[in-house]
Design a protein around this motif. Sequence first.
Motif, PDB file in Angstrom:
ATOM      1  N   GLY A 275       0.815  -1.200   0.000  1.00 11.84           N
ATOM      2  CA  GLY A 275       0.000   0.000   0.000  1.00 11.84           C
ATOM      3  C   GLY A 275       0.850   1.252   0.000  1.00 11.84           C
ATOM      4  N   SER A 276       1.989   1.200   0.680  1.00 15.25           N
ATOM      5  CA  SER A 276       2.870   2.368   0.719  1.00 15.25           C
ATOM      6  C   SER A 276       3.399   2.707  -0.667  1.00 15.25           C
ATOM      7  N   ASN A 277       3.617   1.678  -1.505  1.00 18.39           N
ATOM      8  CA  ASN A 277       4.071   1.928  -2.870  1.00 18.39           C
ATOM      9  C   ASN A 277       3.002   2.652  -3.682  1.00 18.39           C
ATOM     10  N   ALA A 278       1.737   2.216  -3.514  1.00 18.13           N
ATOM     11  CA  ALA A 278       0.642   2.856  -4.241  1.00 18.13           C
ATOM     12  C   ALA A 278       0.527   4.328  -3.859  1.00 18.13           C
ATOM     13  N   VAL A 279       0.615   4.608  -2.562  1.00 23.05           N
ATOM     14  CA  VAL A 279       0.555   5.997  -2.099  1.00 23.05           C
ATOM     15  C   VAL A 279       1.743   6.785  -2.647  1.00 23.05           C
ATOM     16  N   GLY A 280       2.929   6.200  -2.568  1.00 25.68           N
ATOM     17  CA  GLY A 280       4.138   6.885  -3.038  1.00 25.68           C
ATOM     18  C   GLY A 280       4.099   7.193  -4.518  1.00 25.68           C
ATOM     19  N   PHE A 281       3.641   6.240  -5.335  1.00 23.54           N
ATOM     20  CA  PHE A 281       3.546   6.471  -6.777  1.00 23.54           C
ATOM     21  C   PHE A 281       2.639   7.661  -7.082  1.00 23.54           C
ATOM     22  N   ASN A 282       1.488   7.708  -6.426  1.00 22.37           N
ATOM     23  CA  ASN A 282       0.545   8.793  -6.679  1.00 22.37           C
ATOM     24  C   ASN A 282       1.131  10.142  -6.294  1.00 22.37           C
ATOM     25  N   LYS A 283       1.857  10.173  -5.185  1.00 17.97           N
ATOM     26  CA  LYS A 283       2.441  11.439  -4.741  1.00 17.97           C
ATOM     27  C   LYS A 283       3.522  11.941  -5.689  1.00 17.97           C
ATOM     28  N   GLU A 284       4.135  11.011  -6.443  1.00 21.05           N
ATOM     29  CA  GLU A 284       5.147  11.440  -7.410  1.00 21.05           C
ATOM     30  C   GLU A 284       4.562  11.597  -8.810  1.00 21.05           C
ATOM     31  N   GLY A 285       3.215  11.453  -8.931  1.00 20.31           N
ATOM     32  CA  GLY A 285       2.559  11.750 -10.200  1.00 20.31           C
ATOM     33  C   GLY A 285       2.171  10.565 -11.049  1.00 20.31           C
ATOM     34  N   VAL A 286       2.409   9.349 -10.569  1.00 24.37           N
ATOM     35  CA  VAL A 286       2.005   8.149 -11.298  1.00 24.37           C
ATOM     36  C   VAL A 286       0.613   7.731 -10.797  1.00 24.37           C
ATOM     37  N   ASP A 287      -0.359   7.633 -11.710  1.00 17.90           N
ATOM     38  CA  ASP A 287      -1.722   7.277 -11.336  1.00 17.90           C
ATOM     39  C   ASP A 287      -1.793   5.778 -11.061  1.00 17.90           C
ATOM     40  N   ALA A 288      -1.532   5.400  -9.807  1.00 14.05           N
ATOM     41  CA  ALA A 288      -1.491   3.992  -9.424  1.00 14.05           C
ATOM     42  C   ALA A 288      -2.678   3.652  -8.535  1.00 14.05           C
ATOM     43  N   VAL A 289      -3.208   2.455  -8.693  1.00 10.20           N
ATOM     44  CA  VAL A 289      -4.315   1.987  -7.863  1.00 10.20           C
ATOM     45  C   VAL A 289      -3.910   0.655  -7.248  1.00 10.20           C
ATOM     46  N   PHE A 290      -4.264   0.490  -5.983  1.00  7.13           N
ATOM     47  CA  PHE A 290      -3.925  -0.738  -5.270  1.00  7.13           C
ATOM     48  C   PHE A 290      -5.050  -1.751  -5.440  1.00  7.13           C
ATOM     49  N   LEU A 291      -4.707  -2.963  -5.857  1.00  6.11           N
ATOM     50  CA  LEU A 291      -5.675  -4.035  -6.062  1.00  6.11           C
ATOM     51  C   LEU A 291      -5.396  -5.186  -5.097  1.00  6.11           C
ATOM     52  N   PRO A 292      -6.426  -5.917  -4.698  1.00  2.00           N
ATOM     53  CA  PRO A 292      -6.225  -7.061  -3.800  1.00  2.00           C
ATOM     54  C   PRO A 292      -5.742  -8.280  -4.572  1.00  2.00           C
ATOM     55  N   TYR A 293      -5.460  -9.335  -3.854  1.00  2.00           N
ATOM     56  CA  TYR A 293      -5.239 -10.625  -4.500  1.00  2.00           C
ATOM     57  C   TYR A 293      -6.604 -11.185  -4.890  1.00  2.00           C
ATOM     58  N   PHE A 294      -6.673 -11.738  -6.113  1.00  4.45           N
ATOM     59  CA  PHE A 294      -7.923 -12.285  -6.608  1.00  4.45           C
ATOM     60  C   PHE A 294      -7.921 -13.799  -6.437  1.00  4.45           C
ATOM     61  N   LYS A 344       3.729   6.704  10.476  1.00  9.09           N
ATOM     62  CA  LYS A 344       4.254   7.878   9.768  1.00  9.09           C
ATOM     63  C   LYS A 344       3.671   7.996   8.357  1.00  9.09           C
ATOM     64  N   GLY A 345       2.425   7.606   8.172  1.00 13.45           N
ATOM     65  CA  GLY A 345       1.825   7.691   6.846  1.00 13.45           C
ATOM     66  C   GLY A 345       0.372   7.282   6.865  1.00 13.45           C
ATOM     67  N   GLU A 346      -0.179   7.088   5.673  1.00 10.97           N
ATOM     68  CA  GLU A 346      -1.590   6.753   5.533  1.00 10.97           C
ATOM     69  C   GLU A 346      -1.769   5.430   4.822  1.00 10.97           C
ATOM     70  N   ASP A 347      -0.801   4.551   4.948  1.00  7.00           N
ATOM     71  CA  ASP A 347      -0.811   3.339   4.143  1.00  7.00           C
ATOM     72  C   ASP A 347      -0.862   2.064   4.983  1.00  7.00           C
ATOM     73  N   VAL A 348      -1.292   2.179   6.245  1.00  5.90           N
ATOM     74  CA  VAL A 348      -1.399   1.005   7.102  1.00  5.90           C
ATOM     75  C   VAL A 348      -2.812   0.904   7.658  1.00  5.90           C
ATOM     76  N   LEU A 349      -3.177  -0.295   8.069  1.00  7.73           N
ATOM     77  CA  LEU A 349      -4.490  -0.563   8.631  1.00  7.73           C
ATOM     78  C   LEU A 349      -4.321  -1.023  10.061  1.00  7.73           C
ATOM     79  N   SER A 350      -5.355  -0.865  10.859  1.00  6.12           N
ATOM     80  CA  SER A 350      -5.264  -1.234  12.265  1.00  6.12           C
ATOM     81  C   SER A 350      -5.953  -2.565  12.524  1.00  6.12           C
ATOM     82  N   TYR A 351      -5.326  -3.378  13.367  1.00  8.09           N
ATOM     83  CA  TYR A 351      -5.952  -4.610  13.855  1.00  8.09           C
ATOM     84  C   TYR A 351      -6.746  -4.338  15.139  1.00  8.09           C
ATOM     85  N   ASN A 352      -6.669  -3.114  15.625  1.00  5.99           N
ATOM     86  CA  ASN A 352      -7.168  -2.775  16.954  1.00  5.99           C
ATOM     87  C   ASN A 352      -8.437  -1.932  16.839  1.00  5.99           C
TER      88      ASN A 352
END
Length: 613
Positions: A275-294, A344-352
């Motif tokens: 997820g951090s890669n998807a966020v990072g790509f977008n911030k540098e101008g690459v239109d990236a979308v994160f997809l799950p495992y199918f 330190k970002g917006e790319d993690v989820l909480s188990y709590n």
Amino acid sequence: MKKSIGIKLLSLAAALVMLLSLTGCQSNQEDAEAANTITVYVWSTAMMDTYAPYIQAQLPDVHVQFVAGNNDLDFYKFMNEHGALPDIITCRRFSLHDASALKDQLMDLSTTDAAGAIYDAYITSFTNADGTINWLPLCAEVDGIVANRSLFEKHNIPLPTDYESFAAACDAFEELGIHGFMADFAYDYTCMEVLQGLSIPEITSLQGRQWRTSYDDPADENVVGLDDTIWPEAFARMEKFIQDTRLTEDVLKLDYSPIIEMFRKGEVAMIRAGGSNAVGFNKEGVDAVFLPYFGQNGEQWLLTYPQFQVALNRDLTKDKARQEKALKVLDVMLSEGGQNALAKGEDVLSYNRNVNLTISPYLSNLQPLIEQNHLYIRIASNDFFAVSKDVVSKMLKGEYNAQQAYEAFDAQLRQPKGAAAETILSLDKTYNNIFHKKGGNEAFSVMANTLRGFYDSDVLIAPAISFSGTLFKADYPAKMVGYMVMPNALVAYKREMSGAELKETLKAYVEGIEGGYIPYNVSSLPTVSGVTLEVKQSKDGKFTLTRALRDGKEIADADVFTVVALNTSTYMRPFRNNQERPYESAGLVKNAWVQYIKDGGTLAKPSSYMTVK
């Protein structure tokens, strides 16, 4: 004459009483410092940047000593076998299977509020067969597929929504001369995560959960391999995936960096990433979308892994006051503030359920899966890492079909453990790593003094993150000798400098420098060899270097010294800028350290190197 002798004897006796009294006072002070110190061993020095200072700031009455441990449960097994575990341990590469040897030495956290706050769907992955819980997960890193949305739109190819459309997209891109999917299979974690990611619905089924419980059960003395239902199908899916993505053994030559660059350039449409890669790509101008495992049954899942798992030493229960302090530390580590300081970002989820972490807008499409609890925690035993790398690599090379891969994986899991590794260092004494305001850290001093001699320098300076804790009276194999040095890349930098420059360098290590490692409590102060330091701590916790001495004398500005400074390349950057006489790199400390011991090198004695007032 007799009167003179009597007076001398009385004076000698008085001096002896005073010496014993002072020794007793110092001993009592050190005991009090140890009692108020809760040691936390971290899996990576990255936790020292904002996370460790945040934890300490919330607990002003408790001294929390963070130590650079290692991301390997074998490290803690060694500590447990030869001395004692620290109060709190963390590890990222984790499975109950690997942690089984530690179970009897860890606190049962099943009745704590901290365990109760973890969502049921996730806490089951950390529950032993007897219902006890020793380990708790922190926020989740997300692993899946990152797609270049612009590339899909440019060529009018629909974004995948299931496995069939994923395979169709790969075909469409390959016909255009663009790789549909690539991944850094040079790494063990990629091999392991793709293998599991493709079969999450099956691994999380009732039968899959039963197998995983059996595999992880520390009470089961039998060697557990793969089951004969879930896993043959998993390898069949992996074989089909390799065919559908047209992957070959050439991908094994590519590591992380070239694949990321190919994605940026539009040479590959989809990659395995976080997820951090998807966020990072977008911030540098690459239109990236994160997809799950199918899943090939139509389901979508997110593969996750905690930033780390945390456990407490059972010995804490022998001292109620220390146990309460440790539980307070644990609560802060798991708190919303603690997890935000760690993430330190917006790319993690909480188990709590008590923690609200803000998800990046770039990951907003994951919300339905989060609400459905379609978050799978990977199986991450050391065996699974190593065997996945071996078997998946051979599938990519065409050496194994699905059935052969299943049989090879199962056979390797069932292999008995090899003989004990060869001893390359034997210590006849234990050196503790508790920091004392009068003297410093005994274990760290041993390391610093030894390395100063190895690098043939007058002075050696090392940040507190450099070394990995207590040195035990034990026989050390090469792996554990390497683990005496911090888990991240510690480099030795050497140069000649004047006394004035040395004092400025020592000042920056003690007081902190922008861009460098900044001490936040006494145990985070640097370790030095060849000089002694006097440090003042203010009421607000800031440190000031008041004196620097060499052989008991003030360092003169005109003196000349050969100095070795240990640091990571990142933390060393401000020291290397604008230097008339640049530092020369003497290479990675860990490699040099292990070779020095293999060549018969011995350890130096500790010395008192710092006084904090």
